[in-house]
Scaffold this active site. Sequence first.
Site, mmCIF file in Angstrom:
data_model
loop_
_atom_site.group_PDB
_atom_site.id
_atom_site.type_symbol
_atom_site.label_atom_id
_atom_site.label_comp_id
_atom_site.label_asym_id
_atom_site.label_seq_id
_atom_site.Cartn_x
_atom_site.Cartn_y
_atom_site.Cartn_z
ATOM 1 N N LYS A 254 9.164 -0.077 54.581
ATOM 2 C CA LYS A 254 8.680 0.187 53.226
ATOM 3 C C LYS A 254 9.893 0.240 52.319
ATOM 4 O O LYS A 254 10.684 1.187 52.376
ATOM 5 C CB LYS A 254 7.906 1.503 53.150
ATOM 6 C CG LYS A 254 7.325 1.758 51.761
ATOM 7 C CD LYS A 254 6.397 2.944 51.749
ATOM 8 C CE LYS A 254 5.536 3.024 50.511
ATOM 9 N NZ LYS A 254 6.232 2.911 49.247
ATOM 10 N N ARG A 259 7.086 -3.686 43.233
ATOM 11 C CA ARG A 259 6.250 -4.733 43.781
ATOM 12 C C ARG A 259 6.101 -5.849 42.762
ATOM 13 O O ARG A 259 5.896 -5.588 41.586
ATOM 14 C CB ARG A 259 4.885 -4.134 44.076
ATOM 15 C CG ARG A 259 3.936 -5.086 44.719
ATOM 16 C CD ARG A 259 2.754 -4.299 45.174
ATOM 17 N NE ARG A 259 1.880 -5.072 46.006
ATOM 18 C CZ ARG A 259 0.960 -4.497 46.773
ATOM 19 N NH1 ARG A 259 0.829 -3.186 46.782
ATOM 20 N NH2 ARG A 259 0.163 -5.230 47.514
ATOM 21 N N ARG A 274 3.159 -4.630 39.298
ATOM 22 C CA ARG A 274 1.928 -4.086 39.890
ATOM 23 C C ARG A 274 0.932 -3.630 38.835
ATOM 24 O O ARG A 274 -0.239 -3.452 39.117
ATOM 25 C CB ARG A 274 2.210 -2.973 40.900
ATOM 26 C CG ARG A 274 2.942 -1.795 40.336
ATOM 27 C CD ARG A 274 2.972 -0.684 41.327
ATOM 28 N NE ARG A 274 1.683 -0.020 41.396
ATOM 29 C CZ ARG A 274 1.270 0.691 42.414
ATOM 30 N NH1 ARG A 274 2.016 0.819 43.458
ATOM 31 N NH2 ARG A 274 0.108 1.293 42.377
HETATM 32 P P1 AMP Z 1 1.570 2.688 47.006
HETATM 33 O O1 AMP Z 1 1.953 1.888 45.806
HETATM 34 O O2 AMP Z 1 1.790 4.131 46.824
HETATM 35 O O3 AMP Z 1 0.212 2.323 47.523
HETATM 36 O O4 AMP Z 1 2.590 2.292 48.175
HETATM 37 C C1 AMP Z 1 2.684 0.997 48.583
HETATM 38 C C2 AMP Z 1 3.803 0.336 47.830
HETATM 39 O O5 AMP Z 1 4.920 0.168 48.682
HETATM 40 C C3 AMP Z 1 3.470 -1.073 47.404
HETATM 41 O O6 AMP Z 1 2.812 -1.085 46.172
HETATM 42 C C4 AMP Z 1 4.807 -1.754 47.346
HETATM 43 O O7 AMP Z 1 5.384 -1.633 46.058
HETATM 44 C C5 AMP Z 1 5.680 -0.950 48.283
HETATM 45 N N1 AMP Z 1 6.117 -1.651 49.478
HETATM 46 C C6 AMP Z 1 7.343 -1.562 50.001
HETATM 47 N N2 AMP Z 1 7.450 -2.283 51.121
HETATM 48 C C7 AMP Z 1 6.246 -2.860 51.343
HETATM 49 C C8 AMP Z 1 5.722 -3.711 52.371
HETATM 50 N N3 AMP Z 1 6.452 -4.095 53.397
HETATM 51 N N4 AMP Z 1 4.434 -4.078 52.260
HETATM 52 C C9 AMP Z 1 3.662 -3.654 51.226
HETATM 53 N N5 AMP Z 1 4.106 -2.853 50.246
HETATM 54 C C10 AMP Z 1 5.386 -2.455 50.291
#
Ligand code: AMP
Length: 565
Positions: A254, A259, A274
């Site tokens: 992660k 994003r 995003r």
């Molecule tokens: P959340 O936004 O809180 O749902 O956390 C997921 C976020 O982690 C995504 O929106 C991405 O910006 C970030 N992210 C980092 N690495 C990855 C990965 N390998 N796959 C998907 N999301 C990732």
Amino acid sequence: METTFRELAELCEKLESTTKRNLMVNLVSEFIKKLSVEEVEPAISMILGRPFPKWDQRTLEISWATISSIIRKLTSLDWKFFLESFNETGDVGEATRRVFEKSKMRRQSMLIEKPLTILEVRRNFEEIAEVSGVRSREKKERLLEALLGLATPLEAKYIVKILIGEMRTGFHEGLMELAVAKAFGIPHEIIQQATMMRGDIGEVAFIAKKEGREALLKLEFKIFHPIKPMLAQMTENVEKAIKEHGGKTAFEYKLDGARIQIHKSGNTVRIFSRRLTEVTESLPEIIELVRKEVRAKEAILEGEVIAVDEKGKPLPFQHLMRRFRRIRQIEDIKKAIPVKLYLFDALYIDGENLIGLPYIERRRKLADITGNIPLTKQIVTDNVDEAEAFFREAIEAGHEGLLAKKLDSPYTPGIRGKKWFKIKTSLEPLDLVIVAAEYGYGRRHAWLSDYYLAARDEETGEFLIVGKTFKGLTDKEIVEMTERLKKLTIRREARRVIVIPKIVVEVAYNEIQRSPKYKCGMALRFARITRIRDDKSPEEADTIQRLKEIYESQFKHKAKWKIEP
Ligand code: AMP
């Protein structure tokens, strides 16, 4: 005959006065039924508090300072009356209605005007958004003044609410999908599916009205038309993720970055955040990279950009956000803050829609076309020890943790489900909205350095305070924050300012406590800001309902401790 804006405002008043979901859905679906094809999308966008559909890149760029000065000018009233009304209601739109109501001069002019229509209001918004170049601020001001000059008090209330993007009717996108389904007699799942594809319920309703159900079933992605990202749920550890995913799963690093969704058609490449806003100009080297490396004519890909130092090691998120804010001196900042792209998903490649395919196949297709662009590091495993080692490796390499992605899962836009889990080291921080701030003491006396943090109540759409903090930001960030908050200030009382809820911050805390101090009955202990989330909108902030869930789960742990000392 065009539908009047008054009818839309009256509908919103009814929505505001009830929390009964069924009733709200019925009211809105009856309203939508009566609209013409052209009115459907603008009306839906406005009911949801947006001047334009979600994917649309146009913005009004009108600050609260400008709006309030126009209200003052039009009503020529003592501003104290506005502030008193705001104190009573806590609502900028309602306070606007009251000052318009009180201003006699305005009521006379109303008698000779013809009523505003929904389409006229939209045209006015479009004109305002199109103004650019020198003196654009004054030009925008004049246009808005003309629009508000034609509005009745009730209409002014909702125009202002749309301008600041805060409806507070409790009628959100999910309910709108139900209302649209009902209005056109189309199953809810079809509407939902189409909204996923197009990222905007207003546009889906337009297609439903114009071309009917069959057209919705045939909807495809449109390149350069961003799609809502699939989201991840928090889980405690890798073991739980493996179990939930049926004994085996894919773990990925992660990355602590931003994003991005990359759309490519031939040589044209555009990038969306995003929040679905375009950030193409902030990332010229990524555009180049994609042009050079991606071996597909058309593609929609997803990845994370992170800021790195000269050696390629990840830098904290704050550095990256500076890249997105400074569009003007991009060449300088490009050198100062290099970024690196890691790709992790493919939604569309050369005419083929991939979102229904299992994750593991999408990833294979992605790897086939990405040339020298790295993918996020990944392992597929059923072994807890191996997964734990991978987790430690990610943390040591300077990343946030892991994501676990179910091997056979489709891509579900906009959904935060159990197909993707995120696993981090500490208690998940919350994304909260700053709704008020206070000037500090001593060295900080000229800065707004103490912040009131709020979560959104899903039921009412209101932002409710859950804590206060002066911790976490650097002096430089506090100075910048002060400037931003001043522009959003609605009212000042002694050392405190009340602001339009716009700025989202990530907040770490130790515990959620029951507390009579705030209206919602909860308060965060030891809250501190960990970063400014300019990549999130207040709509995306955590909700009161989510805080309640966390509160309950804490309680579960505590109860357990008692049983197992
Ligand atoms: P959340 O936004 O809180 O749902 O956390 C997921 C976020 O982690 C995504 O929106 C991405 O910006 C970030 N992210 C980092 N690495 C990855 C990965 N390998 N796959 C998907 N999301 C990732």
